[in-house]
Write a protein that holds these residues in place. Structure first.
Motif, PDB file in Angstrom:
ATOM      1  N   ALA B 114       7.457  22.277 -66.792  1.00 29.49           N
ATOM      2  CA  ALA B 114       6.680  23.447 -65.374  1.00 29.49           C
ATOM      3  C   ALA B 114       8.077  23.095 -63.977  1.00 29.49           C
ATOM      4  CB  ALA B 114       5.842  22.541 -64.810  1.00 29.49           C
ATOM      5  N   ARG B 117      10.938  25.343 -65.854  1.00 25.98           N
ATOM      6  CA  ARG B 117      10.848  27.034 -65.009  1.00 25.98           C
ATOM      7  C   ARG B 117      10.576  27.359 -63.895  1.00 25.98           C
ATOM      8  NH1 ARG B 117       5.696  28.729 -62.208  1.00 25.98           N
ATOM      9  NH2 ARG B 117       4.896  26.875 -62.969  1.00 25.98           N
ATOM     10  N   ARG B 118       9.852  26.566 -63.019  1.00 31.58           N
ATOM     11  CA  ARG B 118       9.921  26.565 -61.618  1.00 31.58           C
ATOM     12  C   ARG B 118      11.542  27.023 -61.038  1.00 31.58           C
ATOM     13  NH1 ARG B 118       6.262  22.645 -60.799  1.00 31.58           N
ATOM     14  NH2 ARG B 118       7.625  21.255 -59.964  1.00 31.58           N
ATOM     15  N   ASN B 165       2.721  28.718 -65.869  1.00 31.27           N
ATOM     16  CA  ASN B 165       3.017  27.995 -67.401  1.00 31.27           C
ATOM     17  C   ASN B 165       3.236  28.191 -68.906  1.00 31.27           C
ATOM     18  OD1 ASN B 165       4.281  25.165 -65.923  1.00 31.27           O
ATOM     19  ND2 ASN B 165       2.216  26.130 -64.529  1.00 31.27           N
ATOM     20  N   ARG B 168       3.257  26.167 -72.186  1.00 30.68           N
ATOM     21  CA  ARG B 168       3.450  25.356 -72.211  1.00 30.68           C
ATOM     22  C   ARG B 168       2.691  24.581 -71.867  1.00 30.68           C
ATOM     23  NH1 ARG B 168       8.637  27.324 -69.395  1.00 30.68           N
ATOM     24  NH2 ARG B 168       7.601  28.317 -67.976  1.00 30.68           N
ATOM     25  N   VAL B 170      -0.061  22.267 -69.734  1.00 27.91           N
ATOM     26  CA  VAL B 170      -0.287  21.902 -68.361  1.00 27.91           C
ATOM     27  C   VAL B 170      -1.253  21.096 -68.243  1.00 27.91           C
ATOM     28  CG1 VAL B 170      -1.957  22.453 -66.384  1.00 27.91           C
ATOM     29  CG2 VAL B 170      -0.085  24.246 -67.727  1.00 27.91           C
TER      30      VAL B 170
END
Lengths: 456, 223
Positions: B114, B117-118, B165, B168, B170
């Motif tokens: 995460a 990704r951010r 997300n 992926r 979570v």
């Protein structure tokens, strides 16, 4: 450790009572001295007046008399006054011509009245008050008065005073001993009980005599304190017992499953399942620790990190979060009146506390029931209320449920840590708020009542 | 994904390295804060994992130093200090996420992804797309295979997070934190019910289900 009750003589009460003695003595002596001195001065003045009067009379009689006549007159007087207190002495050119006393003193100052020691003729030494007059032909006439009576009086007073002082001291000491013994007896009772408790006899209490004196008040207070300590210890015992159960059980389950997993012929899937379950149990234990830690931190007083929190918004978030769960359980989750209120608080802690409350309400309300969340305001004090129409908590159990790890069902096999309400209570205390469990008729109404001055 | 792990506890370092490698992450491990700082500066990483309590150099100090030098790599803190205050301190020091011990490998992995990704996501997207599921961030409309789906605001937020997300894992904790700012373990697992509701709207009646349960970890949205 425990100290023995002190020796009577070292008792503070006794020593304090000894202070009374000199005080009493000073008081008494002052009074006696004052009275004595007053009476003495009155008496003395009377005597002096008497002497002066006698002098005047004599002067009249002896107006123009010759020295022989004077001597004769004085002699007559002496004879007349034999056995009395009056004193006469006639001196011609320094030699006594008529006298009923002698004195060793040098020349007396004229016109003065003095007190001297003299010897009476045919008698003993006495104290005398004397006055001197000069006669015409160089003769001195001394007129006086025997002070034996006065001296005797003074001696009596002195003796009395000493006796009184002695008696005062004696009685003061006696009283001191009596009072101290009484105090000591009460203190010994208390000391004995407390020593007993220190040595493990936890159920002893200080005996209370009749009456409302300070010792009884002390005894009652100490007993109340001991009761409180007893309660604390019982509560702690219960908590440790429950912690032991709540942590031993999952530990045991973990152990069992892992052992099973290690058995030969355990299929891979079985092993995986065993290990997964063990992990879940470990997580459960972890949650229990987290909750305990939170409560411990709050109990130990972490500094309050408050910011403005919008209560109706928080209530909405709660409903948002729990709505699907309520739906799933066929319950109605709704909001009651949400009085606009912003308070200074810790939003994270409040969310957790309110969340536990709503969670409990949902959990214990049977299908078809309703859970209502509202924000009320009574006289300036805001409160957060979760009301359900489930079975509620019986009145007698309402304090019990707040105890750590307590559950209404004693089998302790329901899910959850049993710490939910304890967390709510700890968060309430942190915010100076009150946690109240009320009867919703039917059901339970949980109210978190914040102080009026928390409103920002 | 290339990750630098700075952790002084050998057992934990070992566990994380092996676990993450199994999941396809390349992990380099150092056991000392100063060495970690040196490596963090010297090379390119997709993410850095730092233990809060390190000998020779405090975790927060290390992070502050890196940020001060302009290192923008996503940083995750591993810590035994669980209180929300500590988390805030960590984030203020410049960390991107804060993981509390004991943690699941899946949690660490999910949060690494995460954060990655951010860091790499293009800013200011006005719509999200995964498979035939489309979310317009301006009009707040969601459609799947062209069919509009009415979502409750909370369902929208949940779906948005899953879509951002996408692909992926979570975890439940991540969702609770991101959507409700909820940093505690709830007594009852409410999140599964939220997901179940969302599935009813997004998956049932359509083709292949998109919301997948990942056992022992959480959920994953995949087209």
């Amino acid at each position: 450790m425990a100290s023995r009750t002190p020796n009577l003589l070292r008792l503070a009460t006794f020593r304090h009572s000894l202070v009374a003695i000199p005080l009493n003595l000073i008081a008494g002596l002052s009074v006696v001295a004052f009275v004595y001195l007053s009476t003495q001065s009155i008496a003395m003045r009377r005597i002096d007046r008497d002497i002066t009067a006698e002098q005047v009379r004599l002067m009249e009689d002896l107006a123009d008399a010759s020295s022989d006549v004077t001597a004769e007159l004085i002699g007559e007087r002496i004879t007349l006054e034999r056995g009395s207190v009056r004193l006469y002495l006639l001196l011609s050119q320094g030699h006594p011509r008529a006298a009923n006393f002698t004195l060793d003193a040098p020349l007396l100052p004229p016109h003065a009245i003095t007190t001297l020691r003299v010897t009476r003729v045919g008698g003993s030494d006495v104290m005398a008050r004397l006055s001197v007059i000069h006669l015409n032909r160089g003769e001195l006439l001394v007129v006086g008065r025997d002070l034996t009576e006065q001296v005797g009086f003074r001696l009596i007073v002195e003796e009395t005073v000493m006796l009184a002082a002695g008696l005062t001291a004696f009685f003061a000491v006696l009283l001191g001993l009596i009072v101290s013994r009484s105090v000591l007896r009460r203190l010994s009772a208390i000391n004995a009980t407390v020593t007993g408790i220190l040595y493990g006899q936890m159920d002893r209490r200080i005996p209370i005599a009749g009456g409302e004196d300070e010792f009884n008040t002390l005894a009652q207070n100490i007993n109340a304190m001991l009761d409180r300590i007893d309660q604390s210890m019982a509560a702690t015992r219960e908590v440790t017992d429950n912690i032991a159960h709540d942590l031993r059980t999952p530990l045991n389950r973990i152990r069992v499953r892992l052992e099973l997993a290690l058995l030969p012929n355990t299929a891979g899937e079985e092993m995986e399942h065993a290990v997964m379950t063990a992990l879940e149990e470990a997580d459960m234990m972890s949650e229990t620790f987290e909750a305990l830690l939170t409560i411990a931190r709050l109990d130990n007083g972490i500094p309050a990190d408050f910011a403005p929190v919008d209560l109706p918004a928080l209530a909405d978030d709660l409903i948002d979060y729990f709505a699907p769960l309520a739906e799933e359980k066929d319950l109605t989750l709704r909001t009651g009146p949400l009085t606009p209120t912003v308070i200074m608080a810790d939003r994270h802690l409040l969310f957790q506390a309110f969340s536990n409350a709503v969670d409990n309400a949902i959990r214990y309300t049977p299908a078809g029931g309703t859970v209502t969340v509202s924000i009320e305001r009574t006289g300036g004090a805001p409160s957060f209320v979760v009301a359900d129409d489930g079975p509620g908590i019986p009145v007698e159990k309402r304090t019990d449920v707040l105890r750590r790890f307590h559950r209404l069902d004693t089998s302790r096999n329901q899910p959850g840590t049993g710490l939910g309400l304890s967390v709510v209570e700890a968060v309430a205390r942190h915010h100076q708020a009150q946690l109240l469990l009320e009867d919703n008729c039917p059901g339970l109404r949980l109210r978190l009542c914040f102080p009026a001055d928390s409103v920002s | 994904m290339r990750v630098l792990l700075i952790e002084d506890d050998r057992d934990i370092a070992d566990y994380l390295s092996r676990g993450l490698r199994e999941l396809g992450v390349v992990v380099d491990c150092v056991y000392d804060g100063n060495d970690g700082l040196h490596l963090a500066r010297g090379e390119e990483w997709d993410a850095i994992i730092v233990d809060r309590m390190l000998p020779s150099l405090d975790g927060l100090a290390l992070i502050r130093t890196l940020r001060g030098e302009g290192v923008a790599t996503p940083i995750l803190i591993l810590s035994a200090l669980s209180h929300v205050d500590e988390r805030i301190k960590g984030l203020k020091a410049g960390a991107d996420d804060y993981i509390i011990k004991p943690y699941a490998l899946a949690e660490v992995h999910a949060r690494l992804e995460a954060a990655d990704r951010r860091h790499k996501a293009p800013r200011g997207a006005c719509s999200l797309s995964v498979g035939d599921l489309n979310m317009d961030l301006e009009t707040r409309q969601v459609t799947r295979a062209g069919t509009p789906i009415a979502l409750h605001p909370r369902e929208f937020r949940l779906l948005e997070y899953l879509m951002r997300n996408a692909g992926r894992v979570v975890t439940r904790t991540m969702m609770r934190e991101a959507i409700w700012d909820y940093h505690f373990h709830p007594q009852t697992n409410t999140l599964d019910v939220h997901i179940s509701r969302l599935r009813q709207k997004i998956d049932s009646g359509f083709g292949a289900p998109m919301i997948h349960t990942v056992r022992g970890a959480g959920y994953c949205l995949r087209g």
